[in-house]
Every structure is written in structure tokens, then in C-alpha cells.
Motif scaffolding. Structure first.
Motif, PDB file in Angstrom:
ATOM      1  N   THR A 138      11.484  -3.687 -16.065  1.00 25.60           N
ATOM      2  CA  THR A 138      12.003  -2.450 -16.198  1.00 25.60           C
ATOM      3  C   THR A 138      12.218  -2.157 -17.636  1.00 25.60           C
ATOM      4  O   THR A 138      11.887  -2.879 -18.489  1.00 25.60           O
ATOM      5  N   LEU A 139      12.739  -0.993 -18.025  1.00 27.12           N
ATOM      6  CA  LEU A 139      12.900  -0.487 -19.427  1.00 27.12           C
ATOM      7  C   LEU A 139      14.234  -1.423 -19.602  1.00 27.12           C
ATOM      8  O   LEU A 139      14.666  -1.521 -21.007  1.00 27.12           O
ATOM      9  N   ALA A 140      14.963  -1.982 -18.838  1.00 27.01           N
ATOM     10  CA  ALA A 140      16.213  -2.757 -19.075  1.00 27.01           C
ATOM     11  C   ALA A 140      15.656  -4.515 -19.579  1.00 27.01           C
ATOM     12  O   ALA A 140      16.420  -4.954 -20.257  1.00 27.01           O
ATOM     13  N   GLY A 141      14.382  -4.615 -19.312  1.00 28.62           N
ATOM     14  CA  GLY A 141      13.777  -5.791 -19.563  1.00 28.62           C
ATOM     15  C   GLY A 141      13.228  -6.493 -18.305  1.00 28.62           C
ATOM     16  O   GLY A 141      12.807  -6.059 -17.289  1.00 28.62           O
ATOM     17  N   GLY A 142      12.981  -7.789 -18.472  1.00 33.55           N
ATOM     18  CA  GLY A 142      12.390  -8.777 -17.329  1.00 33.55           C
ATOM     19  C   GLY A 142      13.490  -9.730 -16.915  1.00 33.55           C
ATOM     20  O   GLY A 142      14.672  -9.460 -16.942  1.00 33.55           O
ATOM     21  N   GLY A 143      13.063 -10.588 -16.025  1.00 27.48           N
ATOM     22  CA  GLY A 143      13.790 -11.572 -15.638  1.00 27.48           C
ATOM     23  C   GLY A 143      14.683 -10.778 -14.388  1.00 27.48           C
ATOM     24  O   GLY A 143      14.243 -10.529 -13.334  1.00 27.48           O
ATOM     25  N   GLN A 144      16.026 -11.005 -14.647  1.00 22.75           N
ATOM     26  CA  GLN A 144      16.819 -10.450 -13.771  1.00 22.75           C
ATOM     27  C   GLN A 144      17.120  -8.984 -13.654  1.00 22.75           C
ATOM     28  O   GLN A 144      17.628  -8.355 -12.950  1.00 22.75           O
ATOM     29  N   TYR A 145      16.144  -8.667 -14.628  1.00 24.55           N
ATOM     30  CA  TYR A 145      16.225  -6.875 -14.806  1.00 24.55           C
ATOM     31  C   TYR A 145      14.948  -6.436 -14.105  1.00 24.55           C
ATOM     32  O   TYR A 145      14.696  -5.403 -14.422  1.00 24.55           O
ATOM     33  N   ALA A 146      14.399  -7.328 -13.449  1.00 26.44           N
ATOM     34  CA  ALA A 146      12.801  -6.879 -12.869  1.00 26.44           C
ATOM     35  C   ALA A 146      13.066  -6.593 -11.402  1.00 26.44           C
ATOM     36  O   ALA A 146      14.099  -6.977 -10.826  1.00 26.44           O
ATOM     37  N   LEU A 147      12.161  -5.817 -11.049  1.00 24.64           N
ATOM     38  CA  LEU A 147      12.140  -5.111  -9.565  1.00 24.64           C
ATOM     39  C   LEU A 147      10.992  -5.713  -8.872  1.00 24.64           C
ATOM     40  O   LEU A 147       9.809  -5.754  -9.324  1.00 24.64           O
ATOM     41  N   ASN A 148      11.285  -5.826  -7.599  1.00 23.92           N
ATOM     42  CA  ASN A 148      10.200  -6.210  -6.557  1.00 23.92           C
ATOM     43  C   ASN A 148       9.746  -5.174  -5.543  1.00 23.92           C
ATOM     44  O   ASN A 148      10.763  -4.153  -5.363  1.00 23.92           O
ATOM     45  N   PHE A 149       8.634  -4.654  -5.460  1.00 21.49           N
ATOM     46  CA  PHE A 149       8.040  -3.759  -4.629  1.00 21.49           C
ATOM     47  C   PHE A 149       7.054  -4.335  -3.659  1.00 21.49           C
ATOM     48  O   PHE A 149       6.510  -5.196  -3.747  1.00 21.49           O
ATOM     49  N   THR A 150       7.054  -3.678  -2.359  1.00 19.95           N
ATOM     50  CA  THR A 150       6.447  -3.935  -1.461  1.00 19.95           C
ATOM     51  C   THR A 150       5.771  -2.588  -0.710  1.00 19.95           C
ATOM     52  O   THR A 150       6.627  -1.615  -0.621  1.00 19.95           O
ATOM     53  N   ASP A 151       4.605  -2.642  -0.157  1.00 18.59           N
ATOM     54  CA  ASP A 151       4.052  -1.482   0.418  1.00 18.59           C
ATOM     55  C   ASP A 151       3.967  -1.666   1.809  1.00 18.59           C
ATOM     56  O   ASP A 151       3.305  -2.653   2.195  1.00 18.59           O
ATOM     57  N   VAL A 152       4.648  -0.874   2.774  1.00 13.31           N
ATOM     58  CA  VAL A 152       4.748  -1.122   4.145  1.00 13.31           C
ATOM     59  C   VAL A 152       4.242   0.443   4.750  1.00 13.31           C
ATOM     60  O   VAL A 152       5.118   1.556   4.690  1.00 13.31           O
ATOM     61  N   SER A 153       3.123   0.280   5.153  1.00 10.73           N
ATOM     62  CA  SER A 153       2.338   1.446   5.794  1.00 10.73           C
ATOM     63  C   SER A 153       2.406   2.835   4.830  1.00 10.73           C
ATOM     64  O   SER A 153       2.756   3.648   5.407  1.00 10.73           O
TER      65      SER A 153
END
Length: 259
Positions: A138-153
């Protein structure tokens, strides 16, 4: 003398005719047109977009008070990548009890807000591939500032460790800016730690009391001893009448013998 004058005049006329013919036959040089400059993209005002949509007043107030809105504006209008922002509704902030945002420092609050933005424009269709490359910085950074995405239908789900939510609607999606509504505030582990409390268990389903006996059944059961005693009484009467009839017949037979 006259012939000399005629010669000179003829020569001048010949030169004039030759010059005129040369001008007619000579093709003008071709000049390639200068291409027109590409029109500059329209300036995107995030404050206007968030003010009209929503309600996103709480999120917008935080962006303005911390000046993070300027960082997002610069990313949207002065970079080729653009920006994608996940915007919590006002109800998401009002329903957030633990952890609280009141004790955050100004720098932590800025990081929390930048945690809601990706440093690139993503359409909804691109989240299918984005889910395969999670976690995403994210714009805050990586590591513990990262987001996980999943696509469900076709529905985009977002996980930050502390928060599990989904994209509930598209507020604005035109390159270079994408705004997507989310139902919860995204909480990074970098600020709130990795000691995440377990999710609250769903409320137990109330037990259904067994159906009470019907009044008719109660009446039937209540009457059953009476009917039983009535049957016994009737049986007793029948037996008594049989005994008496036999006695009467025996006495009558004895009297007939003596007579």
C-alpha cells in the motif's frame, strides 16, 4: 538599328515566358503538419468526489486534518500509475470499538489512512489477477502494511489480519483514480500488533421449546380414569345381574317341583 531593337525585345519576351513556365511547373515543397499536443488529463479533485459520494465524511475529515489528502492528490494527478483508494463508510468508524483510533499518534493515523490506498489505478476486473499476487503493498508500505486480496465469484475480499471485509460498491473508477467503498476500517498489524483477538462467535440459536400437549389431549387424558372406572362399573353390573337371574331361576324350579 531597328532589327537590333526587335532582337532585344524578342529576347526579353522569351525570358519572361520561360520564367512563367518554370514557376508553373515547379512543385512547391511539401511540409509535414506538426502534430497537435496531447490534451492534458483532467485534474481529479478527491475532496469533491468524496464529498458527493458516501457518506464518507469521517474518512475525508481524517484525510484533510492529517494532510494525507495532498499525498493522494499528488499520486492521482502527478504520476503515471494513478491511485486506488478503499473508502470506509461513516458507519464503519462509528461501529469500531476495539481497537480505538483515539490513542493513535498523528504519524500512526497518517499510516492508517495511507494503508487504505494502493499506488496504482486498478479496475475491478484487475483484482482477479491481483488476488494471485497478494500480499500487495500500500502507500503506507509493505510487510505488515500490505493487503491480501481474494476474488470470490466476482466479489473482491480484503484482509489485513485485523480486518476482513469486501468491496461493496464502486464509487469512482476512471483512470487514474479508483474509489471503492468498504464496510470496515482497514487496520494494519504494523500499528495494532499481531496479537489479533479471535473473532466473536455467532450468537447461539435459541432452543425451540417442545410443543405443549393440545387441550383435547389433556381432556382425553383427564377423562381416561373416569371412563375406565365406568367400564369397570358396567362390567360389575352385568355380572351381578347374571348371578341374580340364576338364583331366581333355581328358586322358581324348586317351587315348581313341590307344586
Amino acid at each position: 538599328m531597328a532589327s537590333k531593337f526587335v532582337f532585344i525585345a524578342s529576347s526579353i519576351l522569351l525570358l519572361l515566358c520561360s520564367s512563367s513556365m518554370a514557376q508553373k511547373t515547379a512543385s512547391p515543397p511539401s511540409l509535414s503538419p506538426t502534430p497537435a499536443p496531447a490534451p492534458a488529463p483532467d485534474y481529479v479533485n478527491l475532496t469533491d468526489l468524496l464529498s458527493v459520494a458516501g457518506p464518507f465524511h469521517t474518512f475525508l475529515d481524517y484525510l484533510v486534518s492529517t494532510k494525507v489528502i495532498e499525498t493522494l492528490q499528488n499520486q492521482a494527478n502527478n504520476t503515471e500509475e494513478g491511485v486506488t483508494i478503499f473508502v470506509p463508510k461513516d458507519s464503519a468508524f462509528s461501529s469500531l470499538k476495539k481497537p480505538s483510533l483515539k490513542n493513535l499518534t498523528n504519524d500512526q493515523l497518517k499510516s492508517l489512512l495511507l494503508f487504505h490506498a494502493l499506488p496504482r489505478y486498478y479496475s475491478l476486473a484487475e483484482f482477479t489477477n491481483l488476488s494471485q499476487s497478494s500480499p500487495v503493498n500500500t502507500l503506507a508500505g509493505g510487510g505488515q502494511y500490505a493487503l491480501n486480496f481474494t476474488d470470490v465469484s466476482g466479489t473482491v475480499h480484503i484482509s489485513s489480519g485485523w480486518t476482513n471485509t469486501k468491496v461493496s460498491s464502486s464509487v469512482h473508477s476512471t483512470d487514474p483514480v479508483a474509489l471503492y467503498q468498504v464496510d470496515k476500517v482497514l487496520l494494519p498489524e504494523a500499528i495494532f500488533g499481531t496479537d489479533i483477538p479471535p473473532a466473536e462467535a455467532p450468537a447461539p440459536t435459541p432452543e425451540i421449546a417442545p410443543a405443549a400437549d393440545s387441550p383435547a389431549a389433556d381432556k382425553t387424558q383427564a377423562k381416561s380414569p373416569t371412563s375406565s372406572s365406568s367400564q369397570k362399573s358396567a362390567s360389575y353390573r352385568v355380572t351381578s345381574w347374571g348371578v341374580w337371574s340364576q338364583i331366581v331361576l333355581a328358586v322358581s324350579g324348586g317351587l315348581a317341583m313341590f307344586l
